[in-house]
Scaffold this motif. Structure first.
Motif, mmCIF file in Angstrom:
data_model
loop_
_atom_site.group_PDB
_atom_site.id
_atom_site.type_symbol
_atom_site.label_atom_id
_atom_site.label_comp_id
_atom_site.label_asym_id
_atom_site.label_seq_id
_atom_site.Cartn_x
_atom_site.Cartn_y
_atom_site.Cartn_z
ATOM 1 N N TYR A 53 0.830 -1.201 0.000
ATOM 2 C CA TYR A 53 0.000 0.000 0.000
ATOM 3 C C TYR A 53 0.861 1.245 0.000
ATOM 4 O O TYR A 53 2.061 1.196 0.238
ATOM 5 N N ILE A 55 0.874 5.299 1.540
ATOM 6 C CA ILE A 55 0.280 6.177 2.541
ATOM 7 C C ILE A 55 0.172 7.558 1.912
ATOM 8 O O ILE A 55 1.159 8.104 1.438
ATOM 9 N N LYS A 88 -11.252 -0.313 3.432
ATOM 10 C CA LYS A 88 -11.787 -0.531 4.784
ATOM 11 C C LYS A 88 -10.876 -1.475 5.571
ATOM 12 O O LYS A 88 -10.641 -1.276 6.756
ATOM 13 N N ASN A 91 -7.636 0.458 6.640
ATOM 14 C CA ASN A 91 -7.771 1.628 7.504
ATOM 15 C C ASN A 91 -8.820 1.494 8.594
ATOM 16 O O ASN A 91 -8.877 2.332 9.487
ATOM 17 N N ILE A 98 -13.291 9.793 5.343
ATOM 18 C CA ILE A 98 -11.913 10.292 5.350
ATOM 19 C C ILE A 98 -11.914 11.790 5.634
ATOM 20 O O ILE A 98 -12.864 12.490 5.301
ATOM 21 N N LYS A 102 -5.411 14.138 7.131
ATOM 22 C CA LYS A 102 -5.005 12.866 7.744
ATOM 23 C C LYS A 102 -4.429 11.945 6.680
ATOM 24 O O LYS A 102 -4.730 12.054 5.506
ATOM 25 N N TYR A 104 -3.874 8.101 5.136
ATOM 26 C CA TYR A 104 -4.557 6.809 5.040
ATOM 27 C C TYR A 104 -3.748 5.896 4.137
ATOM 28 O O TYR A 104 -2.985 6.342 3.283
ATOM 29 N N LYS A 105 -3.949 4.595 4.317
ATOM 30 C CA LYS A 105 -3.300 3.591 3.479
ATOM 31 C C LYS A 105 -4.206 3.300 2.284
ATOM 32 O O LYS A 105 -5.397 3.064 2.436
#
Length: 110
Positions: A53, A55, A88, A91, A98, A102, A104-105
């Protein structure tokens, strides 16, 4: 004179729409940070032990789909349902929740 003004306005709006569709208006300067464990990933669901993944820090106007299209530089190679399921899983948050600023992956697909 009125007709000339209307024609100029229509031409200007047409050019703006063409430019927006072709180039877009949102800058694409995402900071990608590859995961420490990078393994080959197929179109199957993301497995907890073999993750791949990126980020990404979310900016104003971003959606999960728009970020994935920017990362892949084109359409996503999996159905949207699979993308939502993988997001989902990585994270533990709904894609609609979202928040700007911030990180997230986002799953990586080949």
């Amino acid at each position: 004179m009125k007709r000339l003004s209307v024609l100029a306005a229509v031409v200007l709006i047409g050019y703006i729409c063409h430019y927006d569709i072709k180039n877009g208006t949102i800058p694409s300067s995402y900071t990608e940070q590859p995961a420490q464990e990078v393994m080959n990933m197929t179109k199957e669901a993301v497995d907890e032990n073999s993750k791949s993944y990126n980020i990404v820090k979310v900016r104003a106007g971003d959606t999960v789909l728009s970020i994935m299209e920017q990362l892949i530089k084109g359409p996503i190679p999996v159905p949207i349902d699979q993308l939502i399921k993988d997001f989902k899983h990585l994270n533990e948050i709904e894609p609609e929740e979202i928040q700007v600023g911030k990180e997230y992956k986002f799953p990586t697909y080949k």
